[in-house]
Motif scaffolding. Sequence first.
Motif, mmCIF file in Angstrom:
data_model
loop_
_atom_site.group_PDB
_atom_site.id
_atom_site.type_symbol
_atom_site.label_atom_id
_atom_site.label_comp_id
_atom_site.label_asym_id
_atom_site.label_seq_id
_atom_site.Cartn_x
_atom_site.Cartn_y
_atom_site.Cartn_z
ATOM 1 N N GLY A 57 -12.456 -11.898 -4.420
ATOM 2 C CA GLY A 57 -12.386 -10.464 -4.713
ATOM 3 C C GLY A 57 -11.919 -9.649 -3.525
ATOM 4 N N VAL A 58 -12.435 -10.001 -2.322
ATOM 5 C CA VAL A 58 -12.013 -9.284 -1.112
ATOM 6 C C VAL A 58 -10.522 -9.500 -0.854
ATOM 7 C CG1 VAL A 58 -12.301 -9.143 1.389
ATOM 8 C CG2 VAL A 58 -14.315 -9.334 -0.096
ATOM 9 N N VAL A 59 -10.058 -10.735 -1.033
ATOM 10 C CA VAL A 59 -8.638 -11.037 -0.791
ATOM 11 C C VAL A 59 -7.750 -10.289 -1.784
ATOM 12 C CG1 VAL A 59 -6.911 -12.878 -0.798
ATOM 13 C CG2 VAL A 59 -9.134 -13.263 0.250
ATOM 14 N N MET A 60 -8.184 -10.178 -3.034
ATOM 15 C CA MET A 60 -7.402 -9.426 -4.026
ATOM 16 C C MET A 60 -7.228 -7.967 -3.614
ATOM 17 S SD MET A 60 -9.004 -10.820 -7.607
ATOM 18 C CE MET A 60 -9.065 -12.562 -7.981
ATOM 19 N N LEU A 61 -8.351 -7.338 -3.222
ATOM 20 C CA LEU A 61 -8.261 -5.934 -2.795
ATOM 21 C C LEU A 61 -7.427 -5.799 -1.532
ATOM 22 C CD1 LEU A 61 -11.964 -4.817 -3.438
ATOM 23 C CD2 LEU A 61 -9.956 -4.370 -4.845
ATOM 24 N N LEU A 62 -7.559 -6.780 -0.632
ATOM 25 C CA LEU A 62 -6.772 -6.748 0.601
ATOM 26 C C LEU A 62 -5.280 -6.857 0.310
ATOM 27 C CD1 LEU A 62 -7.071 -6.686 3.705
ATOM 28 C CD2 LEU A 62 -7.113 -9.183 3.655
ATOM 29 N N GLY A 63 -4.940 -7.624 -0.733
ATOM 30 C CA GLY A 63 -3.529 -7.813 -1.061
ATOM 31 C C GLY A 63 -2.828 -6.527 -1.434
ATOM 32 N N TYR A 64 -3.514 -5.647 -2.168
ATOM 33 C CA TYR A 64 -2.894 -4.373 -2.540
ATOM 34 C C TYR A 64 -2.499 -3.568 -1.312
ATOM 35 C CZ TYR A 64 -4.178 -5.007 -7.450
ATOM 36 O OH TYR A 64 -4.274 -5.462 -8.735
ATOM 37 N N GLY A 65 -3.432 -3.487 -0.354
ATOM 38 C CA GLY A 65 -3.156 -2.696 0.836
ATOM 39 C C GLY A 65 -2.080 -3.298 1.713
ATOM 40 N N LEU A 66 -2.083 -4.638 1.850
ATOM 41 C CA LEU A 66 -1.108 -5.274 2.727
ATOM 42 C C LEU A 66 0.304 -5.186 2.164
ATOM 43 C CD1 LEU A 66 -3.061 -8.448 3.905
ATOM 44 C CD2 LEU A 66 -2.599 -6.349 5.181
ATOM 45 N N LEU A 67 0.449 -5.363 0.853
ATOM 46 C CA LEU A 67 1.788 -5.272 0.261
ATOM 47 C C LEU A 67 2.347 -3.856 0.332
ATOM 48 C CD1 LEU A 67 1.595 -7.578 -2.887
ATOM 49 C CD2 LEU A 67 2.726 -8.003 -0.710
ATOM 50 N N ALA A 68 1.459 -2.861 0.402
ATOM 51 C CA ALA A 68 1.936 -1.478 0.497
ATOM 52 C C ALA A 68 2.536 -1.184 1.857
ATOM 53 C CB ALA A 68 0.780 -0.518 0.219
ATOM 54 N N LEU A 69 2.218 -1.999 2.873
ATOM 55 C CA LEU A 69 2.752 -1.735 4.219
ATOM 56 C C LEU A 69 4.281 -1.802 4.262
ATOM 57 C CD1 LEU A 69 0.271 -3.512 6.677
ATOM 58 C CD2 LEU A 69 0.814 -1.083 6.558
ATOM 59 N N PRO A 70 4.911 -2.961 3.976
ATOM 60 C CA PRO A 70 6.384 -2.995 4.043
ATOM 61 C C PRO A 70 7.047 -2.099 3.008
ATOM 62 C CG PRO A 70 5.536 -5.027 3.099
ATOM 63 C CD PRO A 70 4.348 -4.269 3.607
ATOM 64 N N VAL A 71 6.436 -1.984 1.825
ATOM 65 C CA VAL A 71 7.023 -1.127 0.790
ATOM 66 C C VAL A 71 7.055 0.328 1.261
ATOM 67 C CG1 VAL A 71 6.738 -0.235 -1.545
ATOM 68 C CG2 VAL A 71 6.349 -2.664 -1.088
ATOM 69 N N GLY A 72 5.951 0.797 1.829
ATOM 70 C CA GLY A 72 5.912 2.173 2.321
ATOM 71 C C GLY A 72 6.871 2.409 3.468
ATOM 72 N N ILE A 73 6.986 1.427 4.361
ATOM 73 C CA ILE A 73 7.908 1.562 5.505
ATOM 74 C C ILE A 73 9.348 1.692 5.022
ATOM 75 C CG2 ILE A 73 8.866 0.338 7.485
ATOM 76 C CD1 ILE A 73 6.055 -0.856 7.925
ATOM 77 N N VAL A 74 9.751 0.813 4.100
ATOM 78 C CA VAL A 74 11.130 0.836 3.602
ATOM 79 C C VAL A 74 11.388 2.112 2.796
ATOM 80 C CG1 VAL A 74 12.772 -0.310 2.074
ATOM 81 C CG2 VAL A 74 11.342 -1.665 3.602
ATOM 82 N N ALA A 75 10.428 2.519 1.964
ATOM 83 C CA ALA A 75 10.620 3.713 1.143
ATOM 84 C C ALA A 75 10.770 4.961 2.004
ATOM 85 C CB ALA A 75 9.444 3.877 0.183
#
Length: 466
Positions: A252-270
């Motif tokens: 469960g912790v890894v699932m929630l962590l995945g949302y935040g980590l994937l937002a890093l490169p997406v937010g940078i590029v956007a």
Amino acid sequence: MERNPQRDDAPGGSDPHTTAGRAARGGPRAQRGLKARLYRWLELGSAGDPQGRIVDRVLVVFIFATVMLVLLESSPDIEARWGGLLYLAELCVGATFLAEYAARLWVADLHPPYRRLSPLVARWRYARQSAAIVDLLAILPFLVSLLTPFDQLQAFVVLRLLRFLKLARYSPALRSLANAIGEEKHAIVASLIIIFGAMILSATAMHLAEGDLQPDVFGSIPRAMWWATATLTTVGYGDAVPISALGKMIGGVVMLLGYGLLALPVGIVATAFAREIHSRDFVVTWGMVARVPLFEDLKAAEIAEIARLLRAQSVRAGTVVSRRGDETSRMYFIADGAVEVEIGDRRLRLEEGAFFGEMAILGHRRSLAEVTALEPTQLMVLEAHDLNRLMREKPDVARKVLAEVEERTREVSAGEGGGDIMEEELASATTIPGLLDDEPAQDEPEEEPEADLLDADDLKPPPSRG
């Protein structure tokens, strides 16, 4: 009056047609030659050249066609029935791309950065650019097919699909995205390192929690890496799941962590992409404003202030933007599309990067021309009251603009222009044939068109503001 159909949109940019002429060292005669025409068709489509746009669209069709050919050839039934026709189509597409590549190399010495180099050096430097390398990779399958039987070309499917990358040449948005990724490459790499570290930590934790319970799935850290990858990317295939309470908590912790980590490169590029688009549009707008004689003495920051006052206006083909004789207080910049300016006995075509109605922003002026959109056109509008407000807030801008007003008022008094349109605005126009075709030739010298003359009221300088 010299006619120059295209101008560079970038501030301080030079006229590509003039540049090509100087590079060819033949003046107008060389521009009429094959080499200058090829340069215009291949390289100036994005700058608004009508024939260049047609060539670009044809090449884009060929790019999509070659992708469709690869997809169709992957089907055994279609290959068995239409294989020969698909091969001929591939040869046609390949020959087109080969001719395009050869032509681009031939005209490489007409590019402004290479015009002072010898043709051989210019072509070598052009061939080392990323776009030229993609063009070369795109024709390699065709060149190999001339020496190799068609059945052995399956290894070059990937190279044939690389032709899809040629679209970046014709898409400003794709170029902007590539620039955004390049500018933020360090931040993107840093975010990927963080994601990789979280993946290792997640796999290690699940290995310790579930290794004894599910040795086939979590018996080692490398085996648990598959689960960590699927979970962090929020895919969750379901082929590896924890069964213990501790394992489920870690999952469960890894699932929630995945949302935040994937937002890093997406937010940078956007963010970088939005900034790149804004910067590109602002540079284009700044360049259009900087070419207006009324603002030629302003500093770069002052021109930027005026550029921010521009408002977008979209018009359909056939829409009358300005009617002859009407009072107007607007100046127009053409961001995309084309308009027809009918002034006196002349019909002129203004395209992307041109402007008209300069003198209208000095106050209410009589429109001397009928301006009609020839196609769907995007205009940038500068209102007189917006400029007046800026001049009240910026005394330095007001002083420089009013000084230019006085100078141009003296020019008007000398009979060089009038109303809302000055002759400089028509310098980039091309004559539209047909208006005078049916008129008989006159033996007497032509008189100056009355539309360029001013009434006494129009000769008065506008009141000072600010």
